[in-house]
Design a protein around this motif. Structure first.
Motif, mmCIF file in Angstrom:
data_model
loop_
_atom_site.group_PDB
_atom_site.id
_atom_site.type_symbol
_atom_site.label_atom_id
_atom_site.label_comp_id
_atom_site.label_asym_id
_atom_site.label_seq_id
_atom_site.Cartn_x
_atom_site.Cartn_y
_atom_site.Cartn_z
ATOM 1 N N ASP A 35 -9.693 -20.491 1.951
ATOM 2 C CA ASP A 35 -9.972 -20.102 0.614
ATOM 3 C C ASP A 35 -8.754 -19.612 -0.296
ATOM 4 O OD1 ASP A 35 -9.494 -17.266 1.205
ATOM 5 O OD2 ASP A 35 -11.277 -17.246 2.070
ATOM 6 N N ARG A 36 -9.192 -19.159 -1.399
ATOM 7 C CA ARG A 36 -7.789 -19.152 -2.307
ATOM 8 C C ARG A 36 -7.036 -17.880 -1.834
ATOM 9 N NH1 ARG A 36 -6.833 -16.038 -6.691
ATOM 10 N NH2 ARG A 36 -8.572 -14.805 -6.484
ATOM 11 N N ILE A 37 -7.698 -16.968 -1.279
ATOM 12 C CA ILE A 37 -7.104 -15.689 -0.550
ATOM 13 C C ILE A 37 -6.217 -16.207 0.416
ATOM 14 C CG2 ILE A 37 -6.936 -13.337 -0.015
ATOM 15 C CD1 ILE A 37 -7.987 -13.920 -2.812
ATOM 16 N N GLU A 38 -6.710 -16.712 1.474
ATOM 17 C CA GLU A 38 -5.943 -17.133 2.713
ATOM 18 C C GLU A 38 -5.020 -18.057 2.284
ATOM 19 O OE1 GLU A 38 -10.025 -17.133 5.463
ATOM 20 O OE2 GLU A 38 -9.400 -18.930 4.826
ATOM 21 N N LEU A 39 -4.954 -18.921 1.181
ATOM 22 C CA LEU A 39 -3.958 -19.708 0.948
ATOM 23 C C LEU A 39 -2.664 -19.208 0.205
ATOM 24 C CD1 LEU A 39 -5.836 -22.693 -0.426
ATOM 25 C CD2 LEU A 39 -4.455 -22.860 1.752
ATOM 26 N N ALA A 40 -2.710 -17.879 -0.085
ATOM 27 C CA ALA A 40 -1.772 -16.978 -0.510
ATOM 28 C C ALA A 40 -0.421 -17.089 0.251
ATOM 29 C CB ALA A 40 -2.070 -15.660 -0.852
ATOM 30 N N SER A 41 0.542 -16.690 -0.365
ATOM 31 C CA SER A 41 1.945 -16.812 0.281
ATOM 32 C C SER A 41 2.051 -15.904 1.404
ATOM 33 C CB SER A 41 3.124 -16.575 -0.563
ATOM 34 O OG SER A 41 2.957 -15.186 -1.035
ATOM 35 N N GLU A 42 2.866 -16.345 2.456
ATOM 36 C CA GLU A 42 3.280 -15.265 3.636
ATOM 37 C C GLU A 42 3.752 -13.908 3.237
ATOM 38 O OE1 GLU A 42 6.385 -15.055 7.292
ATOM 39 O OE2 GLU A 42 5.810 -17.063 6.659
ATOM 40 N N GLN A 43 4.437 -14.103 2.087
ATOM 41 C CA GLN A 43 4.884 -12.639 1.770
ATOM 42 C C GLN A 43 3.812 -11.884 1.179
ATOM 43 O OE1 GLN A 43 7.503 -12.989 -1.758
ATOM 44 N NE2 GLN A 43 8.306 -11.025 -1.786
ATOM 45 N N PHE A 44 2.941 -12.202 0.490
ATOM 46 C CA PHE A 44 1.630 -11.574 -0.074
ATOM 47 C C PHE A 44 0.905 -11.157 1.167
ATOM 48 C CE2 PHE A 44 -2.842 -11.972 -0.384
ATOM 49 C CZ PHE A 44 -3.106 -10.912 -1.581
ATOM 50 N N HIS A 45 0.668 -11.679 2.364
ATOM 51 C CA HIS A 45 -0.017 -11.235 3.353
ATOM 52 C C HIS A 45 0.676 -10.224 4.026
ATOM 53 C CE1 HIS A 45 -3.722 -13.749 3.248
ATOM 54 N NE2 HIS A 45 -2.808 -14.658 2.929
ATOM 55 N N LYS A 46 2.000 -10.191 4.143
ATOM 56 C CA LYS A 46 2.765 -9.215 4.579
ATOM 57 C C LYS A 46 2.772 -7.809 4.029
ATOM 58 C CE LYS A 46 6.466 -11.755 6.829
ATOM 59 N NZ LYS A 46 7.953 -12.255 7.017
ATOM 60 N N LYS A 47 2.728 -7.904 2.435
ATOM 61 C CA LYS A 47 2.444 -6.781 1.760
ATOM 62 C C LYS A 47 1.049 -6.059 1.772
ATOM 63 C CE LYS A 47 5.436 -8.207 -2.143
ATOM 64 N NZ LYS A 47 5.658 -8.479 -3.531
ATOM 65 N N VAL A 48 -0.077 -7.013 2.038
ATOM 66 C CA VAL A 48 -1.249 -6.428 2.630
ATOM 67 C C VAL A 48 -1.229 -5.955 3.578
ATOM 68 C CG1 VAL A 48 -3.709 -7.192 2.985
ATOM 69 C CG2 VAL A 48 -2.521 -8.430 1.190
ATOM 70 N N TYR A 49 -0.683 -6.192 4.518
ATOM 71 C CA TYR A 49 -0.662 -5.820 5.953
ATOM 72 C C TYR A 49 0.159 -4.196 5.962
ATOM 73 C CZ TYR A 49 0.406 -4.934 10.919
ATOM 74 O OH TYR A 49 0.461 -4.554 12.221
ATOM 75 N N GLU A 50 1.122 -4.286 5.304
ATOM 76 C CA GLU A 50 1.963 -3.117 4.921
ATOM 77 C C GLU A 50 1.040 -2.033 4.448
ATOM 78 O OE1 GLU A 50 5.469 -4.201 2.705
ATOM 79 O OE2 GLU A 50 6.305 -5.098 4.427
ATOM 80 N N GLY A 51 0.283 -2.636 3.312
ATOM 81 C CA GLY A 51 -0.837 -1.749 2.543
ATOM 82 C C GLY A 51 -1.701 -1.112 3.566
ATOM 83 N N TYR A 52 -2.458 -1.799 4.412
ATOM 84 C CA TYR A 52 -3.614 -1.400 5.334
ATOM 85 C C TYR A 52 -2.755 -0.193 6.242
ATOM 86 C CZ TYR A 52 -7.241 -4.509 4.818
ATOM 87 O OH TYR A 52 -8.378 -5.171 4.106
ATOM 88 N N LEU A 53 -1.275 -0.646 6.930
ATOM 89 C CA LEU A 53 -0.764 0.557 7.500
ATOM 90 C C LEU A 53 -0.434 1.907 6.866
ATOM 91 C CD1 LEU A 53 2.092 -1.681 9.291
ATOM 92 C CD2 LEU A 53 -0.374 -0.934 10.124
ATOM 93 N N ASP A 54 -0.211 1.724 5.561
ATOM 94 C CA ASP A 54 0.030 2.913 4.661
ATOM 95 C C ASP A 54 -1.647 3.652 4.517
ATOM 96 O OD1 ASP A 54 1.397 4.579 3.082
ATOM 97 O OD2 ASP A 54 0.868 3.651 1.350
ATOM 98 N N LEU A 55 -2.392 2.885 4.323
ATOM 99 C CA LEU A 55 -3.801 3.711 4.233
ATOM 100 C C LEU A 55 -4.166 4.194 5.460
ATOM 101 C CD1 LEU A 55 -5.881 0.723 2.289
ATOM 102 C CD2 LEU A 55 -5.269 2.913 1.598
ATOM 103 N N GLU A 56 -3.827 3.834 6.486
ATOM 104 C CA GLU A 56 -4.240 4.368 7.831
ATOM 105 C C GLU A 56 -3.520 5.620 8.049
ATOM 106 O OE1 GLU A 56 -3.712 3.410 12.759
ATOM 107 O OE2 GLU A 56 -2.555 2.099 11.350
ATOM 108 N N LYS A 57 -2.292 5.716 7.623
ATOM 109 C CA LYS A 57 -1.502 7.074 7.463
ATOM 110 C C LYS A 57 -2.102 8.105 6.465
ATOM 111 C CE LYS A 57 2.840 4.655 8.904
ATOM 112 N NZ LYS A 57 4.289 4.318 8.310
ATOM 113 N N ARG A 58 -2.434 7.582 5.511
ATOM 114 C CA ARG A 58 -3.075 8.509 4.132
ATOM 115 C C ARG A 58 -4.395 8.856 4.547
ATOM 116 N NH1 ARG A 58 -2.407 4.642 -0.755
ATOM 117 N NH2 ARG A 58 -3.916 6.470 -1.987
ATOM 118 N N TYR A 59 -5.209 8.154 5.246
ATOM 119 C CA TYR A 59 -6.606 8.742 5.460
ATOM 120 C C TYR A 59 -6.963 8.580 7.172
ATOM 121 C CZ TYR A 59 -6.586 7.612 0.561
ATOM 122 O OH TYR A 59 -6.306 7.583 -0.730
#
Length: 208
Positions: A154-178
């Motif tokens: 789908d459109r989100i899955e087709l996003a760039s590798e850099q985008f998905h790396k930022k998403v992953y980093e975002g999740y890791l940050d959320l884990e630390k915050r909550y």
């Protein structure tokens, strides 16, 4: 007064959420709990229509803020029509993605920052998960898993590798915050091992 429980699953594309959600749903049902399974974006007639717009790969010109607001709109309808009533009825609601996805994908991935949290504060009100299971998998591995399914992306899955790396980093940050809400689990284990950890965490939550 809230009677049921609200559990969400998060993770990048290809993290194995669907498999683990199915296992948990079946185990809870077998244990006698009234379980309702839903997903984001979607879960209602209106939200599913919004989902088709968001994920349509032909909508490549979609503005990032448009995307964020569409997710929030679908979420507002799901909370109002499905999640809040079900929890008040005493059900255990399991949702495939929720507000953390918007933070990871739009605030971090798209670079929209705090605006995403503000928009979604109106969408969900006080309806926050009792527990969020975060399945952590390297974006490259997740992408490979999706490719192996031989499904159209789908459109989100087709996003760039850099985008998905930022998403992953975002999740890791959320884990630390909550840490009191988000349970991070390495998703490179076997399906059975992951399911066992999830069941232990959920059993403790139900006991409390």
């Amino acid at each position: 007064m809230k009677k049921g429980l609200f559990i969400t699953f998060e993770g990048g594309d290809g993290s194995g959420k669907s498999t683990q959600i199915g296992i948990l749903r079946d185990r809870l049902a077998e244990s006698g709990y009234d379980v309702l399974l839903t997903r984001e974006p979607g879960g209602t007639k209106i939200s599913e229509k919004i989902r088709s717009i968001i994920l349509d790969k032909e909508n490549s010109e979609m503005d990032d803020m448009t995307e964020a607001m569409l997710y929030a709109s679908a979420r507002a309808q799901l909370v109002s029509e499905v999640i809040r009533p079900a929890v008040e009825e005493g059900k255990i609601v399991i949702c495939d993605r929720f507000i953390d996805s918007s933070i990871a994908y739009q605030a971090y991935g798209r670079g929209l920052g705090d605006a995403v949290a503000v928009i979604n504060s109106y969408a969900i009100g006080e309806c926050m998960p009792d527990m969020t299971v975060l399945l952590k998998v390297n974006p490259e591995i997740g992408s490979r898993r999706i490719s192996e399914r031989n499904e159209d992306r789908d459109r989100i899955e087709l996003a760039s590798e850099q985008f998905h790396k930022k998403v992953y980093e975002g999740y890791l940050d959320l884990e630390k915050r909550y840490p009191e809400r988000i349970v991070g689990i390495e998703a490179d284990r076997t399906i059975e091992e992951i399911a066992a950890v999830i069941w232990e965490k959920i059993s403790r939550l139900i006991g409390e």
